[in-house]
Design an enzyme around this catalytic site. Structure first.
Site, short mmCIF file in Angstrom:
data_model
loop_
_atom_site.label_atom_id
_atom_site.label_comp_id
_atom_site.label_asym_id
_atom_site.label_seq_id
_atom_site.Cartn_x
_atom_site.Cartn_y
_atom_site.Cartn_z
N HIS A 6 0.04 6.57 6.01
CA HIS A 6 0.46 6.33 4.64
C HIS A 6 0.87 7.65 3.99
O HIS A 6 0.48 8.72 4.46
CB HIS A 6 -0.65 5.66 3.82
CG HIS A 6 -0.82 4.21 4.11
ND1 HIS A 6 -1.50 3.75 5.22
CD2 HIS A 6 -0.38 3.10 3.45
CE1 HIS A 6 -1.48 2.43 5.23
NE2 HIS A 6 -0.80 2.01 4.17
N SER B 108 0.81 -1.22 0.00
CA SER B 108 0.00 0.00 0.00
C SER B 108 0.84 1.27 0.00
O SER B 108 0.33 2.33 -0.36
CB SER B 108 -0.95 0.01 1.20
OG SER B 108 -0.23 -0.06 2.42
#
Length: 309
Positions: free
Chosen positions: A290, A53
């Site tokens: 992230h 990811s």
């Protein structure tokens, strides 16, 4: 953990999940368009990307696909290289090298096999956070996340026996996974399919601040001491970086570290300065922890320098 803290964390993650779900629906067309070469499955291309990811963006497809954010770093990296459609991105959120089920690196390699050939100049691999190590029942990412919200015991050492032990994250273990793990001999297969390609393991950007704490917004107010006892989370991230570097050395691969290029841009910096999202960053199309849009752009530029340097 008292009820008020538990309620806050639960509601915060629920709001993030709702926001991500709505954003994915609204941007489905953009994601598909942004997939570029990854959508066309070309043959014998110059560049192939494998990753998790942090490579694809933490998108989710309930039908089992692997959507990629239109600004994920491989797309910007390929554009800076001037590749046009002469590249392929097989990265998938949640991907593991060791482990069964969906989103394995073995499946990524199967998807990318036609894209590998004598013309392939570079293959990048970004992995490590989703793996379980030792006898742990949870991945490194989940172990860190659950530890960070353990306000009773702190996060200097995980109280949960299912958590990954930091000392189980080693270069030898990463090298084993890449050559004889559940996904097979990834490195050997890449070398056979693309004998002229450089293979680079890509590290993760700087996620946490340089001290041993973790921050978060509480009721809309920035709290730099959200988890002041977070030495374990810092240790695991440092060990992943060290293991990636050692594994690359053992296997004769290149290692491209993003730590220096992203230093001072961790999740605890003010909005506008941080390149990592956190709980409450609803302006981003991502889950917490992230890279932001700016973070993906910075990674692409840093990796371009490493490719040409």
């Amino acid at each position: 953990m008292n009820f008020s803290v538990t309620s806050y964390v639960t509601k915060s993650f629920s709001r993030v999940a709702s926001r991500v779900g709505a954003t994915l629906v609204l941007t489905a067309g953009l994601v598909a368009a942004g997939a570029g070469a990854a959508a066309s499955n070309p043959t014998d291309v110059r560049y192939v990307s494998l990753g998790d990811s942090f490579t694809s963006g933490p998108s989710y497809d309930p039908f089992g696909g692997c959507p990629q954010l239109p600004y994920a770093w491989p797309k910007q990296f390929a554009a800076q290289w001037g590749l046009g459609g002469d590249w392929f991105d097989a990265a998938c959120s949640g991907a593991v090298v060791d482990g069964r089920g969906t989103n394995t690196f073995g499946e990524q390699l199967g998807t990318a096999r036609a894209a590998l050939g004598p013309r392939t100049e570079l293959v990048t691999i970004q992995f490590g956070g989703n793996e379980t190590y030792g006898a742990a029942g949870r991945s490194a990412a989940w172990s860190m996340g659950l530890c960070i919200i353990d306000f009773v015991n702190g996060c200097n050492d995980p109280a949960d026996p299912a958590a990954v032990r930091a000392d189980a994250v080693t270069g030898a273990e990463m090298a084993r996974r890449l050559t004889s793990g559940d996904s097979g001999d990834l490195i050997g297969e890449i070398r056979r399919a693309a004998p002229n390609a450089r293979i680079a393991l890509v590290g993760y950007p700087t996620i946490l601040p340089p001290d041993s704490s973790v921050c978060a917004p509480v009721n809309g107010v920035e709290d730099p001491g959200f988890q002041p006892r977070a030495a374990y989370a810092h240790d695991v991230l440092q060990r992943i970086e060290g293991a990636q570097r050692e594994a690359a050395g053992r296997l004769g691969l290149e290692f491209w570290s993003l730590k220096n290029a992203t230093a001072g841009r961790d999740m605890c910096k003010p909005m506008g300065q941080r390149w990592i999202t956190r709980v409450g960053d609803f302006h981003e199309e991502l889950l917490p922890f992230h890279p932001t849009r700016e973070g993906h752009a910075a990674q692409a530029s840093a990796l371009t320098s490493m490719r040409t340097g």
